[in-house]
Motif scaffolding. Structure first.
Motif, PDB file in Angstrom:
ATOM      1  N   LYS A 327       4.350   5.593  52.833  1.00  0.00           N
ATOM      2  CA  LYS A 327       5.060   7.010  52.963  1.00  0.00           C
ATOM      3  C   LYS A 327       6.392   7.104  52.518  1.00  0.00           C
ATOM      4  O   LYS A 327       6.858   8.077  51.856  1.00  0.00           O
ATOM      5  CB  LYS A 327       4.790   7.169  54.316  1.00  0.00           C
ATOM      6  CG  LYS A 327       5.509   8.668  54.991  1.00  0.00           C
ATOM      7  CD  LYS A 327       5.348   8.721  56.395  1.00  0.00           C
ATOM      8  CE  LYS A 327       5.872  10.162  56.779  1.00  0.00           C
ATOM      9  NZ  LYS A 327       5.869  10.332  58.310  1.00  0.00           N
ATOM     10  N   ALA A 328       7.405   6.077  52.690  1.00  0.00           N
ATOM     11  CA  ALA A 328       8.732   6.295  52.203  1.00  0.00           C
ATOM     12  C   ALA A 328       8.760   6.049  50.686  1.00  0.00           C
ATOM     13  O   ALA A 328       9.264   6.656  49.929  1.00  0.00           O
ATOM     14  CB  ALA A 328       9.382   4.985  52.604  1.00  0.00           C
ATOM     15  N   HIS A 330       6.360   7.442  48.591  1.00  0.00           N
ATOM     16  CA  HIS A 330       6.244   8.631  48.031  1.00  0.00           C
ATOM     17  C   HIS A 330       7.175   9.859  48.347  1.00  0.00           C
ATOM     18  O   HIS A 330       7.403  10.458  47.514  1.00  0.00           O
ATOM     19  CB  HIS A 330       4.718   9.086  48.918  1.00  0.00           C
ATOM     20  CG  HIS A 330       3.513   8.384  48.442  1.00  0.00           C
ATOM     21  ND1 HIS A 330       2.429   8.676  49.059  1.00  0.00           N
ATOM     22  CD2 HIS A 330       3.541   7.366  47.563  1.00  0.00           C
ATOM     23  CE1 HIS A 330       1.444   7.847  48.495  1.00  0.00           C
ATOM     24  NE2 HIS A 330       1.923   7.093  47.735  1.00  0.00           N
ATOM     25  N   GLY A 331       7.907   9.307  49.333  1.00  0.00           N
ATOM     26  CA  GLY A 331       9.009  10.255  49.660  1.00  0.00           C
ATOM     27  C   GLY A 331      10.267  10.017  48.522  1.00  0.00           C
ATOM     28  O   GLY A 331      10.625  11.205  48.183  1.00  0.00           O
ATOM     29  N   TYR A 332      10.506   8.975  48.244  1.00  0.00           N
ATOM     30  CA  TYR A 332      11.466   8.558  47.334  1.00  0.00           C
ATOM     31  C   TYR A 332      11.015   9.268  45.946  1.00  0.00           C
ATOM     32  O   TYR A 332      11.877   9.802  45.322  1.00  0.00           O
ATOM     33  CB  TYR A 332      11.646   7.215  46.944  1.00  0.00           C
ATOM     34  CG  TYR A 332      12.346   6.434  48.302  1.00  0.00           C
ATOM     35  CD1 TYR A 332      13.543   6.984  48.748  1.00  0.00           C
ATOM     36  CD2 TYR A 332      12.060   5.344  48.824  1.00  0.00           C
ATOM     37  CE1 TYR A 332      14.178   6.290  49.784  1.00  0.00           C
ATOM     38  CE2 TYR A 332      12.548   4.552  49.747  1.00  0.00           C
ATOM     39  CZ  TYR A 332      13.552   5.084  50.343  1.00  0.00           C
ATOM     40  OH  TYR A 332      14.280   4.472  51.289  1.00  0.00           O
ATOM     41  N   SER A 334       9.039  11.568  45.331  1.00  0.00           N
ATOM     42  CA  SER A 334       8.900  13.331  45.448  1.00  0.00           C
ATOM     43  C   SER A 334      10.446  13.823  45.187  1.00  0.00           C
ATOM     44  O   SER A 334      10.770  14.707  44.609  1.00  0.00           O
ATOM     45  CB  SER A 334       8.032  13.937  46.600  1.00  0.00           C
ATOM     46  OG  SER A 334       7.045  13.486  46.558  1.00  0.00           O
ATOM     47  N   SER A 335      11.239  13.263  46.064  1.00  0.00           N
ATOM     48  CA  SER A 335      12.760  13.721  46.083  1.00  0.00           C
ATOM     49  C   SER A 335      13.294  13.371  44.799  1.00  0.00           C
ATOM     50  O   SER A 335      13.954  14.242  44.026  1.00  0.00           O
ATOM     51  CB  SER A 335      13.534  13.054  47.218  1.00  0.00           C
ATOM     52  OG  SER A 335      13.052  13.545  48.428  1.00  0.00           O
ATOM     53  N   ARG A 338      11.910  16.005  42.038  1.00  0.00           N
ATOM     54  CA  ARG A 338      12.592  17.135  42.281  1.00  0.00           C
ATOM     55  C   ARG A 338      14.182  17.590  41.953  1.00  0.00           C
ATOM     56  O   ARG A 338      14.323  18.288  41.408  1.00  0.00           O
ATOM     57  CB  ARG A 338      12.472  17.557  43.812  1.00  0.00           C
ATOM     58  CG  ARG A 338      12.677  19.172  44.135  1.00  0.00           C
ATOM     59  CD  ARG A 338      12.244  19.572  45.554  1.00  0.00           C
ATOM     60  NE  ARG A 338      12.237  18.803  46.488  1.00  0.00           N
ATOM     61  CZ  ARG A 338      11.208  18.124  47.147  1.00  0.00           C
ATOM     62  NH1 ARG A 338       9.912  18.453  46.511  1.00  0.00           N
ATOM     63  NH2 ARG A 338      11.095  17.398  48.106  1.00  0.00           N
ATOM     64  N   LYS A 521      14.330  21.583  49.041  1.00  0.00           N
ATOM     65  CA  LYS A 521      13.960  21.360  50.483  1.00  0.00           C
ATOM     66  C   LYS A 521      14.904  20.791  51.346  1.00  0.00           C
ATOM     67  O   LYS A 521      15.986  20.265  50.829  1.00  0.00           O
ATOM     68  CB  LYS A 521      12.759  20.529  50.471  1.00  0.00           C
ATOM     69  CG  LYS A 521      11.681  21.144  49.420  1.00  0.00           C
ATOM     70  CD  LYS A 521      10.971  22.249  49.557  1.00  0.00           C
ATOM     71  CE  LYS A 521       9.972  22.678  48.656  1.00  0.00           C
ATOM     72  NZ  LYS A 521       9.613  23.983  48.952  1.00  0.00           N
ATOM     73  N   GLU A 523      14.766  18.797  53.508  1.00  0.00           N
ATOM     74  CA  GLU A 523      14.613  17.239  53.654  1.00  0.00           C
ATOM     75  C   GLU A 523      15.690  16.609  52.441  1.00  0.00           C
ATOM     76  O   GLU A 523      15.887  15.612  52.676  1.00  0.00           O
ATOM     77  CB  GLU A 523      13.097  16.820  53.555  1.00  0.00           C
ATOM     78  CG  GLU A 523      12.496  17.218  52.353  1.00  0.00           C
ATOM     79  CD  GLU A 523      11.667  18.482  52.684  1.00  0.00           C
ATOM     80  OE1 GLU A 523      10.442  18.564  52.047  1.00  0.00           O
ATOM     81  OE2 GLU A 523      11.911  19.261  53.542  1.00  0.00           O
ATOM     82  N   ASP A 524      15.734  17.170  51.420  1.00  0.00           N
ATOM     83  CA  ASP A 524      16.485  16.749  50.328  1.00  0.00           C
ATOM     84  C   ASP A 524      17.964  16.803  50.665  1.00  0.00           C
ATOM     85  O   ASP A 524      18.604  16.010  50.412  1.00  0.00           O
ATOM     86  CB  ASP A 524      16.189  17.483  49.063  1.00  0.00           C
ATOM     87  CG  ASP A 524      14.640  17.621  48.351  1.00  0.00           C
ATOM     88  OD1 ASP A 524      14.202  16.514  48.738  1.00  0.00           O
ATOM     89  OD2 ASP A 524      14.330  18.509  47.996  1.00  0.00           O
ATOM     90  N   MET A 527      19.344  14.201  53.116  1.00  0.00           N
ATOM     91  CA  MET A 527      19.153  12.745  52.564  1.00  0.00           C
ATOM     92  C   MET A 527      20.835  12.466  51.930  1.00  0.00           C
ATOM     93  O   MET A 527      20.933  11.347  51.602  1.00  0.00           O
ATOM     94  CB  MET A 527      18.342  12.486  51.504  1.00  0.00           C
ATOM     95  CG  MET A 527      16.718  12.330  52.229  1.00  0.00           C
ATOM     96  SD  MET A 527      15.571  12.298  50.661  1.00  0.00           S
ATOM     97  CE  MET A 527      15.701  10.507  50.549  1.00  0.00           C
TER      98      MET A 527
END
Length: 541
Positions: A327-328, A330-332, A334-335, A338, A521, A523-524, A527
């Protein structure tokens, strides 16, 4: 193992530190290159570019793979709390880097004449020799950088980059100015200019040596070295470490070297094809290639910002995969994708919309050179997004263990570049315009192949709307607005001030469109430092 804030930074914090350093480095680099290229003219810029492109390829062979390998292995060791293994990795890496740096330096020094002849410009030999020692010092610096990056501490890398760039600026400009005043010929002036790179690399190396002596005084370091030498750390085999470093480094080195080969392909093919195919005289070919180099200098700027993200994502993704936190990971990914789109697409749109005004602003003292360079910058603007995406996706593939994929995809791209260059640059109707077209084809093909593998391997759904389409729409709107503002303002304040205003207004328009379209986003923003306040101020949910 618990780490303090001072020694362990998050992925975004690390990327932010390197990005801020990159801003300073690129500002300094622009101040370095623009007056130098104006002093050298198109022909001298051609000799400068040829020496630098050959040097950059050897640097890629020497330093691209091992730092990433060191960063990856040190990150894994730190994640497991094994500090002693980290020390062993660093010691072995330093030894390997010293050998590789010495070999690379000797290749340039002893082979300078043959290399210059192969490029079609024997006068480039002096510049090649002047920059050769930089390879050794950059190799040593890369060992230090890889170690600290693996510790999730990007500050030393950022500081060394700024020091290197500043010293390069001071000595490069001063030396080329002195050579000009002494009446030196154009090849000697090009060598004087490029000597700044060598002196800057020496200064960067000195910074790391002094910094490490401060962190680890000689007496304490001697005790640690003795312990590592005579008390084999549990579970650490030096032979195993060497094998692991090479296993990771060799594919990365090959892919990174191929990435720089697009410049070398231009260096060795363009001048020859312009003379033998397009019917140019040797001097005309040097002038056209030198002006093309002006556009190339700007083309490489956006990807250095993405390189900060790529450097930071390697230890972050490695750590996430080490503890099987998909999950982490995939988050890295995606961010980072983007952010890459948000940073690269406006640069691409700006180059495309304002190519002639930008080149005229920087090199207006040579109108004929501007006329050659402006169409090249416009075409390279299209390639900017692709080269940034390749930089990021190569790092992602290397981080998740698919280190051979970038090698394959980059070789395919380089082959396409060679074919396009030979076919188009030799055509009298296209000539130098074929070089940027080859670059578009190369990086466009590689980025598509890399994305396909990443999405397939990680089983990610391609959220193209949020990652790519929305930033693209904002960039197109910005480009159109900037173009209109430029034409409106030139009649009022003149061409050069008009383009500066157009760029500033375009940046504001882009920021507004990004927010309105929802391209970034919440969430971006969360961070980054103070991101929550910014998100709240923008009323982002």
């Amino acid at each position: 193992m618990k780490k303090t804030k001072s020694t362990s930074q998050s992925f975004i914090q690390g990327a932010l530190i390197l990005s801020i350093a990159t801003v300073f480095v690129k500002v300094i680099g622009a101040v370095y290159k623009i007056p130098i290229q104006n002093l050298l003219g198109e022909e001298g810029s051609s000799y400068f570019k040829k020496a630098y492109d050959i040097f950059a390829t050897l640097v890629a062979f020497s330093t691209s793979g091992l730092p990433v390998a060191v960063s990856k292995l040190v990150s894994e060791a730190e994640q497991k709390g094994d500090r002693r293994r980290s020390k062993v990795i660093f010691r072995i890496a330093m030894m390997m880097f010293s050998i590789v740096g010495t070999v690379g330096m000797m290749v340039l020094l002893l082979g300078s004449t043959a290399i210059a002849k192969a490029s079609g410009s024997e006068l480039a030999r002096t510049g090649i020799m002047a920059i050769a020692p930089a390879i050794f010092f950059i190799c040593i610096v890369s060992a230090y950088r890889g170690y600290h990056q693996g510790m999730r501490n990007m500050t030393p890398t950022a500081t060394s980059q700024v020091i290197e760039a500043f010293i390069k600026l001071v000595f490069g400009v001063v030396l080329v100015y002195v050579a000009t005043r002494l009446g030196a010929d154009v090849s000697v002036k090009a060598a004087a200019a490029i000597s700044g790179v060598t002196i800057g690399s020496i200064a960067s190396c000195a910074y790391f040596v002094l910094m490490n002596r401060k962190i680890e005084p000689p007496a304490i370091k001697a005790i640690e070295d003795h312990a590592l030498e005579h008390q084999k750390p549990k579970g650490v085999s030096r032979k195993e470490v060497v094998q692991q470093l090479l296993k990771i480094a060799i594919p990365i080195t090959i892919s990174a070297a191929v990435l720089t080969l697009t410049g070398v392909i231009d260096t060795f093919l363009c001048t020859r094809n312009l003379v033998n195919g397009a019917g140019f005289t040797p001097q005309e070919a040097e002038i056209y290639f030198g002006a093309y180099g002006w556009a190339g200098s700007l083309f490489g700027l956006p990807s250095t910002f993405i390189n900060a993200i790529a450097i930071s994502i390697v230890p972050a993704l490695t750590a996430a995969f080490a503890i099987k936190d998909r999950k982490a990971a995939h988050g890295y990914i995606s961010s980072s994708m983007r952010i890459t789109a948000l940073l690269s697409l406006p640069a691409a749109a700006g180059y495309f919309a304002l190519s002639w005004p930008i080149m005229n602003l920087l090199y207006g003292k040579s109108p004929s050179g501007v006329l050659i360079a402006a169409p090249q910058l416009q075409k390279l603007g299209i390639a900017v997004f692709f080269v940034c995406l390749v930089t990021l996706t190569n790092a992602i593939l290397q981080s998740i263990g698919l280190v051979s994929i970038p090698v394959i995809t980059m070789l395919i791209g380089a082959a396409a570049k060679v074919i396009v260059n030979i076919t188009l640059v030799s055509n009298p109707a296209i000539h130098i315009n074929g070089a940027p077209i080859g670059t578009i084809v190369c990086y466009g093909l590689v980025s598509v192949l890399n994305l396909f593998v990443i999405l397939r391997f990680l089983k990610l759904s391609p959220r193209l709307l949020s990652v790519f389409v929305l930033p693209c729409l904002a960039a197109v709107g910005m480009g159109a607005c900037s173009r209109g503002i430029y034409w409106l303002m030139t009649g009022v304040v003149g061409e050069k001030l008009g383009v500066i205003i157009a760029i500033m207004v375009g940046a504001l328009v882009y920021f507004a469109l990004v927010i309105l379209l929802g391209a970034i986003k919440r969430e971006d923003l969360l961070m980054i430092p103070k991101g929550e306040k910014l998100a709240n101020a923008l009323k982002m949910k």
